[in-house]
Motif scaffolding. Structure first.
Motif, PDB file in Angstrom:
ATOM      1  N   GLN A 143       0.833  -1.202   0.000  1.00 20.75           N
ATOM      2  CA  GLN A 143       0.000   0.000   0.000  1.00 20.75           C
ATOM      3  C   GLN A 143       0.871   1.257   0.000  1.00 20.75           C
ATOM      4  O   GLN A 143       0.600   2.228  -0.705  1.00 20.75           O
ATOM      5  N   ALA A 146       2.445   1.700  -3.418  1.00 20.28           N
ATOM      6  CA  ALA A 146       1.437   2.151  -4.388  1.00 20.28           C
ATOM      7  C   ALA A 146       1.173   3.643  -4.222  1.00 20.28           C
ATOM      8  O   ALA A 146       1.028   4.380  -5.199  1.00 20.28           O
ATOM      9  N   THR A 150       1.915   6.821  -6.973  1.00 21.24           N
ATOM     10  CA  THR A 150       0.800   7.609  -7.482  1.00 21.24           C
ATOM     11  C   THR A 150       1.080   9.095  -7.329  1.00 21.24           C
ATOM     12  O   THR A 150       1.415   9.538  -6.235  1.00 21.24           O
ATOM     13  N   ARG A 170      -8.924   5.133  -4.537  1.00 25.42           N
ATOM     14  CA  ARG A 170      -7.921   5.038  -5.587  1.00 25.42           C
ATOM     15  C   ARG A 170      -8.535   4.447  -6.841  1.00 25.42           C
ATOM     16  O   ARG A 170      -8.168   4.800  -7.957  1.00 25.42           O
ATOM     17  N   GLN A 174      -8.212   5.963 -10.580  1.00 27.69           N
ATOM     18  CA  GLN A 174      -7.648   5.204 -11.685  1.00 27.69           C
ATOM     19  C   GLN A 174      -8.646   5.072 -12.828  1.00 27.69           C
ATOM     20  O   GLN A 174      -8.270   5.087 -13.999  1.00 27.69           O
TER      21      GLN A 174
END
Length: 221
Positions: A143, A146, A150, A170, A174
């Motif tokens: 996590q 990620a 981002t 998220r 996306q």
């Protein structure tokens, strides 16, 4: 309020009895639900639970010398605070935590990543334990990575001061990004397929003019 204590035991010994008992209760719940691999120790002047460099050599991106933080417990001037980096990064986990806390009937006083209470009776230990248990070591690291990958403009909103407000997941971000990419690709494809008119070259223009001149001579008067 940061402590200068070097160990957890030293930190606890410095607290008044009521605060010590409350911190011990929270600590017990956290350790009971904490996944193997996390380590307890002093970090940022608080009791911390973090991923050691032996498990995650890169450490915390804000200060690589620090191990990756997961949760903290601290006795502040006016309250006891429990910090969760996992909740800050994961809107869905945050929503579950808020729902669990409210289900306990306790009043929720929450910031972006921490929950505050004055007495242990005001805390939902069940909600704290569930939040810790729901984030195993590997899932937490994934996590975190990620989130780091981002762009900040596309990251989901974290909890507001008034807990329970809507958050952007998220997945939603996306999905929106995916639509933008598809739209751009379609536009480019249409542009590439469209026929283009080439401007005549000087040679072609001269040939055309000569042909017209010849045709004019052959036409009878």
């Amino acid at each position: 309020m940061q402590s200068a204590a070097k160990t957890v035991e030293e930190y606890l010994a410095s607290l008044p009895e009521d605060r010590r008992a409350a911190i011990e209760a929270v600590r017990k719940v956290i350790k009971k639900n904490l996944d193997k691999g996390f380590v307890e120790g002093m970090q940022y002047g608080m009791i911390g639970y973090f991923v050691p460099h032996s498990k995650y050599p890169g450490g915390y991106h804000c200060d690589p010398k620090q191990p990756l933080p997961f949760a903290h417990v601290a006795s502040q001037k006016n309250n006891i605070s429990v910090y969760f980096l996992g909740l800050y990064m994961d809107p869905q986990a945050l929503e579950r935590f808020v729902a669990d806390w409210k289900a306990s009937g306790k009043k929720l006083d929450m910031g972006k990543s921490c929950v505050r209470f004055k007495r242990i009776e005001d805390a939902s230990l069940e909600a704290i334990g569930a939040a810790i248990k729901a984030m195993p070591l590997k899932a937490f690291i994934a996590q975190y990575e990620a989130m780091r990958a981002t762009p900040s403009s596309e990251r989901p909103a974290s909890s507001a001061t008034k807990a329970g407000q809507g958050t952007t997941t998220r997945a939603t971000t996306q999905k929106a990004a995916s639509k933008t990419v598809k739209k751009t690709a379609t536009k480019k494809a249409a542009t590439s397929k469209a026929p283009t008119k080439k401007a005549p070259t000087k040679k072609a223009a001269a040939t055309k003019a000569a042909a017209k001149k010849t045709s004019a001579k052959k036409t009878p008067k």
